[in-house]
Design a protein around this motif. Structure first.
Motif, PDB file in Angstrom:
ATOM      1  N   ILE B 173       0.833  -1.199   0.000  1.00 45.05           N
ATOM      2  CA  ILE B 173       0.000   0.000   0.000  1.00 45.05           C
ATOM      3  C   ILE B 173       0.873   1.257   0.000  1.00 45.05           C
ATOM      4  O   ILE B 173       0.540   2.264  -0.634  1.00 45.05           O
ATOM      5  CB  ILE B 173      -0.975   0.000   1.203  1.00 45.05           C
ATOM      6  CG1 ILE B 173      -1.799  -1.293   1.228  1.00 45.05           C
ATOM      7  CG2 ILE B 173      -1.904   1.204   1.152  1.00 45.05           C
ATOM      8  CD1 ILE B 173      -2.704  -1.485   0.047  1.00 45.05           C
ATOM      9  N   GLU B 177       0.412   4.402  -2.514  1.00 45.99           N
ATOM     10  CA  GLU B 177      -0.197   5.537  -1.811  1.00 45.99           C
ATOM     11  C   GLU B 177       0.761   6.718  -1.680  1.00 45.99           C
ATOM     12  O   GLU B 177       0.336   7.860  -1.485  1.00 45.99           O
ATOM     13  CB  GLU B 177      -0.635   5.069  -0.415  1.00 45.99           C
ATOM     14  CG  GLU B 177      -1.656   5.966   0.250  1.00 45.99           C
ATOM     15  CD  GLU B 177      -2.061   5.450   1.634  1.00 45.99           C
ATOM     16  OE1 GLU B 177      -1.249   4.804   2.301  1.00 45.99           O
ATOM     17  OE2 GLU B 177      -3.213   5.725   2.038  1.00 45.99           O
ATOM     18  N   GLY B 182      -3.366  11.782  -1.325  1.00 45.07           N
ATOM     19  CA  GLY B 182      -4.801  11.673  -1.614  1.00 45.07           C
ATOM     20  C   GLY B 182      -5.117  10.895  -2.866  1.00 45.07           C
ATOM     21  O   GLY B 182      -6.167  11.072  -3.470  1.00 45.07           O
ATOM     22  N   TYR B 183      -4.209  10.000  -3.266  1.00 46.68           N
ATOM     23  CA  TYR B 183      -4.499   9.172  -4.438  1.00 46.68           C
ATOM     24  C   TYR B 183      -3.904   7.791  -4.248  1.00 46.68           C
ATOM     25  O   TYR B 183      -2.802   7.652  -3.731  1.00 46.68           O
ATOM     26  CB  TYR B 183      -3.935   9.797  -5.712  1.00 46.68           C
ATOM     27  CG  TYR B 183      -4.361   9.062  -6.957  1.00 46.68           C
ATOM     28  CD1 TYR B 183      -5.648   9.212  -7.440  1.00 46.68           C
ATOM     29  CD2 TYR B 183      -3.506   8.185  -7.600  1.00 46.68           C
ATOM     30  CE1 TYR B 183      -6.067   8.505  -8.555  1.00 46.68           C
ATOM     31  CE2 TYR B 183      -3.911   7.473  -8.711  1.00 46.68           C
ATOM     32  CZ  TYR B 183      -5.193   7.643  -9.185  1.00 46.68           C
ATOM     33  OH  TYR B 183      -5.612   6.924 -10.289  1.00 46.68           O
ATOM     34  N   MET B 184      -4.638   6.772  -4.648  1.00 45.33           N
ATOM     35  CA  MET B 184      -4.125   5.409  -4.576  1.00 45.33           C
ATOM     36  C   MET B 184      -4.117   4.796  -5.972  1.00 45.33           C
ATOM     37  O   MET B 184      -5.134   4.808  -6.650  1.00 45.33           O
ATOM     38  CB  MET B 184      -4.990   4.572  -3.628  1.00 45.33           C
ATOM     39  CG  MET B 184      -4.370   3.215  -3.316  1.00 45.33           C
ATOM     40  SD  MET B 184      -5.336   2.247  -2.152  1.00 45.33           S
ATOM     41  CE  MET B 184      -4.802   2.911  -0.595  1.00 45.33           C
ATOM     42  N   TYR B 186      -4.650   2.063  -7.752  1.00 46.79           N
ATOM     43  CA  TYR B 186      -5.227   0.732  -7.694  1.00 46.79           C
ATOM     44  C   TYR B 186      -4.693  -0.185  -8.791  1.00 46.79           C
ATOM     45  O   TYR B 186      -4.594  -1.392  -8.606  1.00 46.79           O
ATOM     46  CB  TYR B 186      -6.752   0.805  -7.818  1.00 46.79           C
ATOM     47  CG  TYR B 186      -7.448   1.020  -6.515  1.00 46.79           C
ATOM     48  CD1 TYR B 186      -7.738   2.295  -6.076  1.00 46.79           C
ATOM     49  CD2 TYR B 186      -7.822  -0.041  -5.705  1.00 46.79           C
ATOM     50  CE1 TYR B 186      -8.383   2.507  -4.876  1.00 46.79           C
ATOM     51  CE2 TYR B 186      -8.471   0.152  -4.505  1.00 46.79           C
ATOM     52  CZ  TYR B 186      -8.754   1.422  -4.091  1.00 46.79           C
ATOM     53  OH  TYR B 186      -9.392   1.612  -2.900  1.00 46.79           O
ATOM     54  N   GLU B 187      -4.371   0.399  -9.958  1.00 48.29           N
ATOM     55  CA  GLU B 187      -3.946  -0.459 -11.068  1.00 48.29           C
ATOM     56  C   GLU B 187      -2.636  -1.185 -10.755  1.00 48.29           C
ATOM     57  O   GLU B 187      -2.287  -2.151 -11.416  1.00 48.29           O
ATOM     58  CB  GLU B 187      -3.832   0.353 -12.363  1.00 48.29           C
ATOM     59  CG  GLU B 187      -2.825   1.491 -12.332  1.00 48.29           C
ATOM     60  CD  GLU B 187      -3.442   2.826 -11.912  1.00 48.29           C
ATOM     61  OE1 GLU B 187      -4.237   2.830 -10.955  1.00 48.29           O
ATOM     62  OE2 GLU B 187      -3.109   3.848 -12.545  1.00 48.29           O
TER      63      GLU B 187
END
Lengths: 412, 412
Positions: B173, B177, B182-184, B186-187
């Protein structure tokens, strides 16, 4: 000069963050308190409905009529309430829909009647819709702008989910992760936590209780066990597609039969009754909590995950209320239990992985599902829980129970 | 017709996801295996450096010369390697930078010498930079496109972090992260997990060991305790600003003195020696693992969190290598220990919250910090850990140790 300016901006930044914190401490707590009380009431009403149904088996025969009544309420007074969770998700994403306050009453009554008369459904839909419509109302009351309206709506989701399952952290992340696949609304993280925490706290305070399940033994992290868990989780992911598509197909089949929502529910009620007599069991009516418990502690029927999918698809497809998550817990944990014989792993361990990963595949919320696992089962086996969630997340593709969920980022 | 088409697309979707999975199983595993071996080597070399330093106190007096040597290597052979973690973050965000493979060797050697001769620094920077430069190299080898280059770079980060701390989930993570506030990403979730898991697994296999700390007792979730934890976490968040700004200010002070990196390190080395004699202690040299242990088990000096910040700011500001995270663990856990007397809460409990939440404030990675807590301390007190992370995340504002980290979404 530039440094000074940048320092002033940074200080301002802190000021803005503090003001924002105070605002959300206030707004999110209101949402949390209301949802906490409502969830406790709701959980108590479900307990009552379940007890009454089990004590009075004949209530099942009134299911078609109850369906007609609920569908009548929805079509007469519901405005767009019948869109359910999808309406909440769309509003959080687009911000231009309208969620009527009455949705909260309708879904509460609708779910109560569904469970009283023997529909197979869940409760997260109800919690999320109550939370969504009430938070939207509070947002309008305080004349929030569009940006804040989205955040307070997510607060409604988080407090509903968190208080109804007793999992405030999973509720928090669920609310900011479910709106779009592959995106997390970090800006709503703190408001959503406040709502979920207060909601769960208040619900517990006024007497809400939750089911507890335990993993009795966790295998060690060896290559063989990792591969076994990956295989199981891929199956859980595929099962989540079967479940989601089951509900969607059932909905479109009922729509092909008739446009009349009351007639749909009427027919659906009879189909549920027929299923009870065909399979000669009432195990799949209502929430099915005893079977979930059994999946962790003993043995369940080999077909229970399929039958629960069937009963729930018919119930929800015909327009009954309640939501999908508890049936998903049922399907996941019983499938896990069944797989434990094949994969030679502890039943409670695979039941737990099945519970969180079918949920993950169906809702496309990997981080929330993982945290749900931590909150429900503790941190023993934490790596397996993570693997289960991301494998199921991948294998469910872009399917899911919420048709309004947008794909922000493809999964791979 | 439309339904059929949409079904075909969905099937294609699954096909694409599967191909992508196979590709990343391959690529991420390569990154993981290499980083696992390297991390184990690195950890062993740090152990050696620490043992040698403690057995030979006079080594400290060579710190200025070691600094000159390392800075010479960087300026002669390093290209843009001296940008350190920021280069890795920029490349993952923009994708148009160049990370030289030699960065991995330079940072390894540089960190070894820093610790051998008594600089105060960490190790995550080294792990992340080794991971970043090696994964970039592998990406170029397989001619990945820009999108996949970003993902493999994050794999390098996740496997470096995961294997060096023995926390594959937090590593996963962290990598997705940390790139932007303020952004993750996911890909990159699944590729990063594969790398981190394989990295940690291989590192353990070839003999890497990690420090373990335990929370001895967790207070119950009452309003008073929640408020106490919020107060502590706000202080942890502010402390993370002091730490980050300490390093930044030290960097800019050294830059004001001279442009010559070798001279900077030379002076910095003497400042560290001076600090040792001013405060008459060697406790703040190197990683400081014994003090972190003490913060969980006993009592630490009231000023140790400030002194560690000072020693580390000078060391890193003068261009020594290693990174910030272990010093941050030191600062957080000792501050937590000190606060336990004021707030009347268990020392090990606040030390744990301090460790994860100063880390959270300094790196702006709330979910990763929370999961770090779970992996290090288990799930007892899980709600408090979550509160600690998000409160510190909020109170650190948009400050942090990584100046290249962009703000994707404001924190509130």
């Amino acid at each position: 000069m530039f440094r000074k300016l940048s320092n002033i901006v940074k200080k301002l930044d802190h000021f803005i963050l503090t003001v924002s914190l105070v605002k959300w401490l206030f707004l999110s707590s209101i949402v949390g308190v209301i949802m906490g009380v409502l969830s406790a009431l709701f959980l108590r009403s479900l307990k009552l409905a379940t007890d009454l149904r089990e004590a009075n088996p004949w209530l099942l025969f009134l299911l078609p009529l109850a369906g007609v009544f609920v569908s009548f309420l929805y079509s007469r007074y519901g405005k767009n309430s019948s869109k359910g969770n999808n309406l909440i998700i769309e509003q959080a994403y687009y911000g231009d829909r309208e969620i009527p306050l009455r949705m909260s009453i309708l879904v509460f009554v609708g779910t109560f009647l569904t469970h009283l008369f023997g529909g197979s459904a869940g409760r997260e839909g109800t919690a999320v819709q109550m939370g969504g419509s009430i938070s939207e109302f509070i947002g309008r009351l305080f004349k929030l702008d569009k940006h804040d309206m989205k955040i307070i709506l997510m607060c409604g989701i988080s407090s509903g989910f968190g208080s109804v399952f007793g999992t405030p952290l999973a509720g928090t992340i669920f609310a900011i992760e479910v709106i779009a696949i592959g995106y997390m609304y970090y800006e709503a993280l703190i408001p959503c936590f406040i709502s979920a925490f207060v909601g769960d706290y208040v619900a517990t305070l006024v007497g809400a209780t939750h089911s507890h399940y335990h993993i009795l033994s966790v295998p060690s992290v060896t290559p063989v066990n990792v591969i076994k868990v990956i295989v199981a989780s891929a199956l859980f992911g595929l099962m989540s597609i079967v479940f989601s598509e089951g509900v969607h197909i059932s909905k479109s089949l009922f729509s092909k039969i008739t446009d009349n929502p009351m007639l749909k529910s009427f027919i659906g009620g009879f189909v549920v009754i027929a299923l009870v007599y065909i399979f000669n069991t009432r195990e799949y009516l209502g929430l099915g909590l005893p079977t979930i418990k059994e999946a962790f502690e003993g043995n369940v029927s080999k077909y229970s995950f399929i039958l629960k999918t069937l009963f729930t698809s018919v119930t929800l497809g015909a327009g009954y209320q309640g939501g999908e998550v508890t049936p998903i817990f049922f399907v996941g944990s019983t499938l896990g239990n069944v797989l434990s014989d094949v994969l030679l792993m502890p039943a409670s361990f695979l039941a737990a992985l099945g519970l969180i990963s079918v949920f993950c595949g169906a809702t496309n919320t990997p981080i929330s599902s993982f945290i749900l696992g931590i909150e429900m089962f503790g941190s023993n086996g934490v790596v397996f829980m993570f693997i289960a969630c991301i494998v199921s997340y991948l294998f469910s593709g872009h399917h899911g129970i919420y048709t309004s969920q947008r794909v922000y980022r493809s999964k791979s």
